[in-house]
Design an enzyme around this catalytic site. Structure first.
Site, PDB file in Angstrom:
ATOM      1  N   ASN A 136       0.814  -1.214   0.000  1.00 40.55           N
ATOM      2  CA  ASN A 136       0.000   0.000   0.000  1.00 40.55           C
ATOM      3  C   ASN A 136       0.851   1.269   0.000  1.00 40.55           C
ATOM      4  O   ASN A 136       1.988   1.243   0.484  1.00 40.55           O
ATOM      5  CB  ASN A 136      -0.914   0.017   1.228  1.00 40.55           C
ATOM      6  CG  ASN A 136      -2.124  -0.866   1.051  1.00 40.55           C
ATOM      7  OD1 ASN A 136      -2.725  -0.896  -0.005  1.00 40.55           O
ATOM      8  ND2 ASN A 136      -2.494  -1.594   2.097  1.00 40.55           N
ATOM      9  N   HIS A 154      -8.877   1.291  -2.824  1.00 39.53           N
ATOM     10  CA  HIS A 154      -9.431   1.819  -1.577  1.00 39.53           C
ATOM     11  C   HIS A 154     -10.366   3.002  -1.815  1.00 39.53           C
ATOM     12  O   HIS A 154     -10.569   3.830  -0.932  1.00 39.53           O
ATOM     13  CB  HIS A 154      -8.312   2.200  -0.595  1.00 39.53           C
ATOM     14  CG  HIS A 154      -7.606   1.003  -0.025  1.00 39.53           C
ATOM     15  ND1 HIS A 154      -6.655   1.090   0.960  1.00 39.53           N
ATOM     16  CD2 HIS A 154      -7.720  -0.324  -0.308  1.00 39.53           C
ATOM     17  CE1 HIS A 154      -6.216  -0.112   1.260  1.00 39.53           C
ATOM     18  NE2 HIS A 154      -6.849  -0.987   0.492  1.00 39.53           N
ATOM     19  N   TYR A 197     -13.474   1.643   2.820  1.00 35.14           N
ATOM     20  CA  TYR A 197     -12.656   2.859   2.867  1.00 35.14           C
ATOM     21  C   TYR A 197     -13.444   4.117   2.509  1.00 35.14           C
ATOM     22  O   TYR A 197     -12.991   5.227   2.793  1.00 35.14           O
ATOM     23  CB  TYR A 197     -11.434   2.713   1.951  1.00 35.14           C
ATOM     24  CG  TYR A 197     -10.477   1.666   2.455  1.00 35.14           C
ATOM     25  CD1 TYR A 197      -9.461   1.996   3.334  1.00 35.14           C
ATOM     26  CD2 TYR A 197     -10.616   0.332   2.079  1.00 35.14           C
ATOM     27  CE1 TYR A 197      -8.594   1.037   3.827  1.00 35.14           C
ATOM     28  CE2 TYR A 197      -9.758  -0.638   2.563  1.00 35.14           C
ATOM     29  CZ  TYR A 197      -8.750  -0.279   3.444  1.00 35.14           C
ATOM     30  OH  TYR A 197      -7.898  -1.230   3.941  1.00 35.14           O
TER      31      TYR A 197
END
Length: 421
Positions: A144, A194, A244
């Site tokens: 990420n 996300h 998210y």
């Protein structure tokens, strides 16, 4: 077939190992290499990995090394799952943004930018070393922020595809609710990493019956509880947002929650300590139940499926991945990275056409893509002004006074990882 995991000392790794062992017919590995600079963690994780393979009768060998160049040499695919700065850096990412009334989170907002700044240069260095050692290897990025990291890899000309477990998590959840096999569920998954929505849920394939309205009607309460969003909001949206989106749809409420109680980083750090103690037990030869709480559900299945498809060994022909836009979302630049269903094979990932997005969603996607572009520039070129610009552009910040303060906080908390700071 040889596969290398960079960040192999992660407590995630036994989940991956279990998938490789169970799905060995899909991805017949002969050698798996775990690379990590932390020799102590690598010894514990590597030992458990070998015991899992032995218990499940996998004939492949597992080797561990702290030497990246040796580890990636001859690899058919290299999977990246590293965390620059470890859980300590994550804890800081989740803390200092709260001082400005902003979400503290490791992949979005100011904390997400800090992680991108630390991570992109390291990943690009790894990728260059992979290319020098083995230019034909595929790079699968699970590190990420996946969208920004994958965009950096693709812009540098690497053979890379980004992977996230959000989509496969939704597929499995919907399959349980509908009482069908996961393979029967085809997601209309669209957006960015996300920052995505399930705009359809079709049974049997891309042209099958769309059962999303039924899911929302019959199981809306369950879905809303899982997402920590109110049921009426899901009904009004008519789609299922990823978890998210809560940081955007309920920002101030989330900030209030984050200011009380232990952070997610603190919980994960405690969990990791317990997991490593379990991994040290020579009698343990399967992934422990505690690992299911660590995050990354179904990560191993997604990784095996993607690697098998990229290496021409089968795998699902359609998968949700992070890939170059190339007109898929016409309101974004071609070199943006989107997270959508794609045809995946030895030539890479080619996103499928998607229906036009509602402005409610496309506007946010455009906004965050602009931030990601500025974030990548800051990661590649450094400079306080570039960091400030990325923060000012982020929809969760957007005010100059907050952006100024957050810039100072970000740089002060990350000096050891940002030579230019």
């Amino acid at each position: 077939m040889k596969l290398t995991v960079v960040g192999g000392g992660s407590t995630y790794t036994p989940e991956l190992i279990d998938g490789f062992a169970r799905l060995r017919d899909t991805l017949p590995l002969t050698e798996l290499v775990l690379v990590d600079p932390d020799a102590g963690r690598l010894e514990l994780v590597g030992g458990l990995a070998r015991r899992i393979f032995a218990r499940q009768g996998h004939p492949g060998t597992i080797t561990t090394t702290g030497d990246l160049d040796a580890g990636v040499e001859g690899a058919d695919a290299v999977l990246l799952q590293l965390r620059v700065g470890g859980q300590a850096a994550r804890q800081r990412d989740e803390s200092w943004p709260l001082e400005c009334g902003c979400v503290g989170q490791e992949t979005t907002g100011a904390g997400g930018l800090a992680k991108a700044l630390r991570t992109v240069p390291v990943v690009l260095d790894i990728a260059e070393r992979v290319r020098r050692t083995n230019p034909d290897a595929w790079i699968i990025d699970f590190t990420n922020p996946v969208g920004i990291v994958t965009r950096a890899l693709l812009q540098a000309g690497h053979k890379a595809v980004g992977l996230c477990n959000v989509a496969i998590g939704f597929q499995r959840k919907f399959a349980r609710l509908l009482d069908v096999a996961p393979a029967e569920v085809h997601l209309g998954h669209v957006g960015l990493n996300h920052l995505s929505w399930e705009t359809s849920v079709r049974l049997g394939g891309p042209t099958g019956e769309d059962v999303l309205p039924r899911l929302l009607t019959d199981h809306g309460d369950t879905l809303a509880a899982d997402l920590h969003l109110p049921r009426p909001l899901l009904d009004r949206l008519g789609v299922v947002p990823s978890y998210y989106l809560r940081y955007f749809y309920a920002h101030d409420r989330v900030v209030d929650e984050l200011r009380t109680g232990p952070s997610r980083a603190e919980k994960v750090a405690a969990m990791e300590r317990e997991l490593l103690e379990l991994y040290a037990d020579p009698a343990l030869d399967e992934k422990p139940e505690l690992l299911s709480q660590r995050g990354g559900a179904f990560y191993s299945e997604a990784a095996v499926d993607l690697a098998a498809a990229l290496l021409g060994r089968g795998g699902s022909p359609l998968q949700v991945v992070n890939a170059r836009n190339d007109g898929t979302l016409p309101f974004l630049p071609d070199d943006a990275v989107v997270e959508v269903q794609a045809e995946v094979g030895p030539e890479g990932a080619r996103p499928l056409a998607v229906p036009a997005l509602d402005p409610l969603h496309s506007g946010l996607v455009q906004h965050v893509t602009a931030y990601e572009d500025l974030a990548l520039r800051a990661a590649l070129e450094g400079g306080r002004d570039r960091v400030f610009a990325a923060l000012l552009a982020h929809p969760l910040i957007g005010q100059y006074a907050q952006a100024e303060t957050l810039t100072d906080l970000l740089l002060s908390h990350n000096q050891e990882h940002l030579p230019w700071a």
